[in-house]
Scaffold this motif. Structure first.
Motif, PDB file in Angstrom:
ATOM      1  N   MET A  65      23.332  49.177  84.965  1.00 37.22           N
ATOM      2  CA  MET A  65      24.002  50.172  84.138  1.00 37.22           C
ATOM      3  C   MET A  65      23.572  51.584  84.536  1.00 37.22           C
ATOM      4  O   MET A  65      22.442  51.806  84.960  1.00 37.22           O
ATOM      5  CB  MET A  65      23.667  49.968  82.650  1.00 37.22           C
ATOM      6  N   MET A  66      24.495  52.505  84.381  1.00 39.09           N
ATOM      7  CA  MET A  66      24.160  53.923  84.396  1.00 39.09           C
ATOM      8  C   MET A  66      24.118  54.383  82.948  1.00 39.09           C
ATOM      9  O   MET A  66      25.057  54.146  82.190  1.00 39.09           O
ATOM     10  CB  MET A  66      25.193  54.734  85.180  1.00 39.09           C
ATOM     11  N   VAL A  67      23.026  55.014  82.556  1.00 38.57           N
ATOM     12  CA  VAL A  67      22.854  55.500  81.189  1.00 38.57           C
ATOM     13  C   VAL A  67      22.830  57.022  81.220  1.00 38.57           C
ATOM     14  O   VAL A  67      22.016  57.623  81.926  1.00 38.57           O
ATOM     15  CB  VAL A  67      21.549  54.963  80.560  1.00 38.57           C
ATOM     16  N   ARG A  68      23.719  57.626  80.449  1.00 39.78           N
ATOM     17  CA  ARG A  68      23.830  59.091  80.411  1.00 39.78           C
ATOM     18  C   ARG A  68      23.563  59.574  78.989  1.00 39.78           C
ATOM     19  O   ARG A  68      24.111  59.042  78.028  1.00 39.78           O
ATOM     20  CB  ARG A  68      25.225  59.519  80.852  1.00 39.78           C
ATOM     21  N   ALA A  69      22.729  60.585  78.858  1.00 45.03           N
ATOM     22  CA  ALA A  69      22.413  61.150  77.547  1.00 45.03           C
ATOM     23  C   ALA A  69      23.383  62.274  77.206  1.00 45.03           C
ATOM     24  O   ALA A  69      24.020  62.853  78.087  1.00 45.03           O
ATOM     25  CB  ALA A  69      20.986  61.673  77.523  1.00 45.03           C
ATOM     26  N   ARG A  70      23.487  62.559  75.921  1.00 40.18           N
ATOM     27  CA  ARG A  70      24.218  63.754  75.469  1.00 40.18           C
ATOM     28  C   ARG A  70      23.182  64.806  75.103  1.00 40.18           C
ATOM     29  O   ARG A  70      22.394  64.626  74.173  1.00 40.18           O
ATOM     30  CB  ARG A  70      25.112  63.429  74.273  1.00 40.18           C
ATOM     31  N   ILE A  71      23.192  65.909  75.852  1.00 40.02           N
ATOM     32  CA  ILE A  71      22.200  66.972  75.676  1.00 40.02           C
ATOM     33  C   ILE A  71      22.967  68.287  75.563  1.00 40.02           C
ATOM     34  O   ILE A  71      23.194  68.974  76.567  1.00 40.02           O
ATOM     35  CB  ILE A  71      21.217  67.021  76.866  1.00 40.02           C
ATOM     36  N   PRO A  72      23.444  68.662  74.381  1.00 38.65           N
ATOM     37  CA  PRO A  72      24.279  69.862  74.255  1.00 38.65           C
ATOM     38  C   PRO A  72      23.626  71.094  74.877  1.00 38.65           C
ATOM     39  O   PRO A  72      22.497  71.457  74.545  1.00 38.65           O
ATOM     40  CB  PRO A  72      24.435  70.017  72.738  1.00 38.65           C
ATOM     41  N   HIS A 108      20.155  55.746  86.685  1.00 38.38           N
ATOM     42  CA  HIS A 108      20.905  54.726  87.410  1.00 38.38           C
ATOM     43  C   HIS A 108      20.042  53.488  87.616  1.00 38.38           C
ATOM     44  O   HIS A 108      18.818  53.571  87.708  1.00 38.38           O
ATOM     45  CB  HIS A 108      21.361  55.265  88.771  1.00 38.38           C
ATOM     46  N   GLY A 109      20.696  52.339  87.690  1.00 40.15           N
ATOM     47  CA  GLY A 109      19.982  51.114  88.011  1.00 40.15           C
ATOM     48  C   GLY A 109      19.210  50.514  86.855  1.00 40.15           C
ATOM     49  O   GLY A 109      18.140  49.934  87.054  1.00 40.15           O
ATOM     50  N   VAL A 110      19.742  50.621  85.639  1.00 42.20           N
ATOM     51  CA  VAL A 110      19.113  49.995  84.474  1.00 42.20           C
ATOM     52  C   VAL A 110      19.776  48.638  84.257  1.00 42.20           C
ATOM     53  O   VAL A 110      20.975  48.567  83.963  1.00 42.20           O
ATOM     54  CB  VAL A 110      19.270  50.873  83.217  1.00 42.20           C
ATOM     55  N   VAL A 111      19.033  47.565  84.418  1.00 42.10           N
ATOM     56  CA  VAL A 111      19.633  46.240  84.251  1.00 42.10           C
ATOM     57  C   VAL A 111      19.875  45.972  82.771  1.00 42.10           C
ATOM     58  O   VAL A 111      19.275  46.590  81.890  1.00 42.10           O
ATOM     59  CB  VAL A 111      18.752  45.138  84.876  1.00 42.10           C
ATOM     60  N   LYS A 112      20.755  45.033  82.503  1.00 39.11           N
ATOM     61  CA  LYS A 112      21.194  44.776  81.130  1.00 39.11           C
ATOM     62  C   LYS A 112      20.028  44.455  80.200  1.00 39.11           C
ATOM     63  O   LYS A 112      19.991  44.906  79.048  1.00 39.11           O
ATOM     64  CB  LYS A 112      22.197  43.624  81.132  1.00 39.11           C
ATOM     65  N   SER A 113      19.052  43.710  80.676  1.00 40.91           N
ATOM     66  CA  SER A 113      17.935  43.321  79.812  1.00 40.91           C
ATOM     67  C   SER A 113      17.058  44.504  79.415  1.00 40.91           C
ATOM     68  O   SER A 113      16.268  44.406  78.470  1.00 40.91           O
ATOM     69  CB  SER A 113      17.080  42.257  80.513  1.00 40.91           C
ATOM     70  N   HIS A 114      17.180  45.627  80.128  1.00 46.56           N
ATOM     71  CA  HIS A 114      16.401  46.826  79.801  1.00 46.56           C
ATOM     72  C   HIS A 114      17.229  47.891  79.083  1.00 46.56           C
ATOM     73  O   HIS A 114      16.701  48.948  78.740  1.00 46.56           O
ATOM     74  CB  HIS A 114      15.818  47.443  81.077  1.00 46.56           C
ATOM     75  N   LEU A 115      18.511  47.618  78.875  1.00 45.74           N
ATOM     76  CA  LEU A 115      19.403  48.650  78.355  1.00 45.74           C
ATOM     77  C   LEU A 115      19.033  49.063  76.934  1.00 45.74           C
ATOM     78  O   LEU A 115      18.963  50.260  76.614  1.00 45.74           O
ATOM     79  CB  LEU A 115      20.850  48.153  78.404  1.00 45.74           C
ATOM     80  N   LYS A 116      18.791  48.100  76.071  1.00 45.31           N
ATOM     81  CA  LYS A 116      18.504  48.428  74.674  1.00 45.31           C
ATOM     82  C   LYS A 116      17.223  49.241  74.555  1.00 45.31           C
ATOM     83  O   LYS A 116      17.171  50.236  73.816  1.00 45.31           O
ATOM     84  CB  LYS A 116      18.404  47.147  73.845  1.00 45.31           C
ATOM     85  N   ALA A 117      16.192  48.860  75.288  1.00 41.66           N
ATOM     86  CA  ALA A 117      14.928  49.601  75.229  1.00 41.66           C
ATOM     87  C   ALA A 117      15.103  51.020  75.756  1.00 41.66           C
ATOM     88  O   ALA A 117      14.496  51.970  75.237  1.00 41.66           O
ATOM     89  CB  ALA A 117      13.859  48.866  76.030  1.00 41.66           C
ATOM     90  N   THR A 118      15.938  51.179  76.777  1.00 43.29           N
ATOM     91  CA  THR A 118      16.171  52.509  77.342  1.00 43.29           C
ATOM     92  C   THR A 118      16.848  53.418  76.325  1.00 43.29           C
ATOM     93  O   THR A 118      16.400  54.550  76.077  1.00 43.29           O
ATOM     94  CB  THR A 118      17.039  52.398  78.611  1.00 43.29           C
ATOM     95  N   ILE A 119      17.927  52.940  75.721  1.00 44.05           N
ATOM     96  CA  ILE A 119      18.659  53.775  74.769  1.00 44.05           C
ATOM     97  C   ILE A 119      17.842  53.996  73.501  1.00 44.05           C
ATOM     98  O   ILE A 119      17.862  55.085  72.914  1.00 44.05           O
ATOM     99  CB  ILE A 119      20.034  53.154  74.462  1.00 44.05           C
ATOM    100  N   ARG A 120      17.094  52.995  73.076  1.00 45.45           N
ATOM    101  CA  ARG A 120      16.222  53.170  71.912  1.00 45.45           C
ATOM    102  C   ARG A 120      15.222  54.304  72.171  1.00 45.45           C
ATOM    103  O   ARG A 120      14.981  55.150  71.306  1.00 45.45           O
ATOM    104  CB  ARG A 120      15.474  51.874  71.606  1.00 45.45           C
TER     105      ARG A 120
END
Length: 561
Positions: A65-72, A108-120
């Motif tokens: 997964m690619m994880v993108r933050a919202r940073i106004p 970039h490169g966040v596998v599914k099993s790490h996605l929840k911990a990353t966004i948390r």
């Protein structure tokens, strides 16, 4: 109605089945969840460099997964920046941070099993990923220049007010990523009063900047907001609103095209949020939601209906007439690099980040240097819309120490870089972007080096000519407003665009098609040589191209550079 519209309407305000799918062992999400995840700042991708090997071995793709933050406005506290630094080390396959041209950070490169911990972890840092992608108002960008002028604080206040008014309200992120309990709303209270169950037809981009400084490419946005200052240049008195900009196009769909935003209206500062909200709701209600999602961007609605119709629709919703837009004057579009005074005793340092990629290599330990500087000197972080970073609030007595840390890590200061390098930008493209058809970020260093040699030969080393590379026609690096741009058509071949304005106010023109990578710089050489011979006083390269036209160069055979 297209398939994505159905998925949105049935998602229960962006819940879908994401929470359930996070609990299974599959390495990827279902197609329905992939669409909803975008609203949560997540794109499902795979490492395309590994595809041939895995296919030969009879294995599935390496999903991630690619994880993108919202940073106004791209402003972070030291601790928030260090959170991303730690997440890159812990959960990213690549161990890097990618700064975007919308003032945010991608992992970039966040596998599914790490996605929840990353966004948390991002939520625990008092940030969010909701609205970083998807069919709603994306991360709002704002001129990041530091300083103690009151108008800079007012710009940020207005940007944050817009981000608050136009942000999604769904409780889904807290239920999915933070294990929060569902919230029971009163019977007549909608969960999304602005977006409703279907959100917007497509993504929606907003940028703010003071008149004269187009460092954010304000014309490339659905809504561009140009601040006018009082006679003393201290306070914001109002904004000229531009509407209908957007870069994306599809190579094989002639109905799609890039467009620069059109002047729409002038509004006093106190009415800005209400007017922009009305613009968003007009687009929400009238934007294209049919089978061809490519036509869903607001630029096509503006082009189809026209500015007078759009003004009337907005005026009907706000209940008063809008004033005519003011004439705009631009002085620069360059990024805010180098040392800049902020207030007595404090300075900001704008650093050039090649393609926005914060990483450590054998030669340059950029990621480590930034981490150490942020830990020790505690600057706030300002991300720019040109993929660079400003370390803000550094005490003047610490400036030599900061420079020393950077030099020891092999990080060049902006004054040590060529003008062409500082004005070049590329999208991510391969190996992670699923839409890329050609390289962009990974070829930029070699392309820039070739232009550096050519510019030195032609005596153009001090000319601020913008260069953009995009791995596909979607144009995430905003190539169509660059003075020189290369847009990927297939692996190793590009379209060449020339003639954008140095201030980012007009579109470039397609010059050549299917040019091999090793001939890109040579293809532009004849035009640059003519520019050196024939330019007028103070005439920029893009202005020269538009004045003389490209037809005379079409038959000129490129010479190797």
């Amino acid at each position: 109605m297209n398939a994505v519209e159905i998925v949105k309407r049935e998602s229960r305000y962006l819940r879908g089945h994401i929470k359930e799918e996070l609990q299974n062992d599959a390495p990827k999400f279902s197609e329905e969840s992939v669409q909803i995840l975008k609203f949560h700042g997540v794109y499902q991708q795979d490492d395309r460099d590994l595809r041939p090997k895995l296919k030969k071995e009879g294995k599935d793709r390496h999903w991630m997964m690619m994880v993108r933050a919202r940073i106004p406005g791209g402003v972070l506290t030291p601790e928030q920046y260090l959170t991303f630094d730690r997440l890159a080390d812990r959960y990213s396959d690549y161990g890097t941070l990618r700064l975007t041209d919308r003032q945010t950070i991608q992992l970039h490169g966040v596998v599914k099993s790490h996605l929840k911990a990353t966004i948390r972890s991002i939520h625990e840092a008092l940030l969010t990923t909701l609205g970083a992608c998807g069919d709603l108002v994306r991360n709002i960008v704002c001129c990041p220049a530091p300083g103690d002028d009151p108008y800079r604080a007012e710009l940020r206040e207005d940007m944050l007010a817009l981000a608050d008014r136009l942000g999604a309200r769904t409780n889904a992120p807290y239920e999915i990523w933070l294990d929060g309990e569902p919230v029971e709303l009163p019977e007549l209270q909608p969960e999304e009063p602005l977006y409703k169950e279907a959100y917007l037809p497509r993504k929606f981009k907003i940028a703010l900047t003071p008149e004269g400084d187009n460092c954010v490419d304000v014309y490339a946005n659905d809504v561009g907001l140009v601040a006018h200052l009082d006679d003393g240049r201290r306070h914001v008195v109002g904004y000229t609103i531009l509407i209908g900009g957007g870069m994306g196009r599809a190579a094989h769909d002639g109905h799609t095209y890039p467009r620069v935003a059109s002047p729409f209206a002038y509004v006093p500062r106190e009415r800005l949020v209400d007017v922009v909200t009305a613009i968003v709701t007009v687009y929400r209600d009238y934007g294209h939601r049919g089978e061809n999602r490519r036509l869903g961007r607001m630029k096509y609605l503006v082009e189809e209906k026209g500015i007078p119709w759009f003004r009337e629709a907005v005026e009907h919703r706000i209940g008063y007439r809008l004033a005519e837009p003011r004439r705009l004057v631009w002085e620069t579009s360059e990024d805010h690099l180098g040392w800049q005074r902020e207030e007595d005793g404090l300075s900001g340092l704008g650093l050039f980040i090649p393609s926005g990629r914060i990483q450590d290599t054998e030669a340059v330990r950029l990621k480590s240097a930034l981490r150490d500087i942020v830990r020790e000197f505690r600057p706030s972080i300002r991300l720019t819309a040109q993929q660079n970073i400003i370390l803000s609030g550094i005490r003047d007595e610490h400036r030599p120490d900061v420079e020393k840390r950077l030099r020891e890590a092999g990080v060049p200061l902006p004054a040590e870089l060529s003008t062409v390098r500082k004005n070049a930008m590329a999208c991510v493209a391969l190996p992670t972007c699923g839409l890329a058809v050609a390289e962009a970020e990974r070829i930029l260093p070699d392309v820039v080096a070739a232009f550096e040699r050519l510019f030195e030969e032609l005596g153009l080393s001090e000319e601020a000519i913008t260069i953009r590379i995009s791995g596909c026609p979607n144009g995430c690096s905003r190539p169509y407003v660059g003075e020189i741009a290369f847009v990927g058509r297939t692996l190793g071949k590009y379209e060449v665009y020339l003639g954008g304005d140095r201030f980012g106010t007009v579109l470039s023109e397609r010059f050549r098609e299917m040019v091999p990578l090793n001939e890109l710089v040579a293809s532009v050489r004849p035009v640059l040589e003519a520019y050196v011979r024939e330019r007028g006083p103070g005439e920029g390269f893009g202005a020269f191209v538009r004045r003389v036209g490209l037809a005379r160069f079409q038959s000129v055979e490129p010479r190797p550079s």
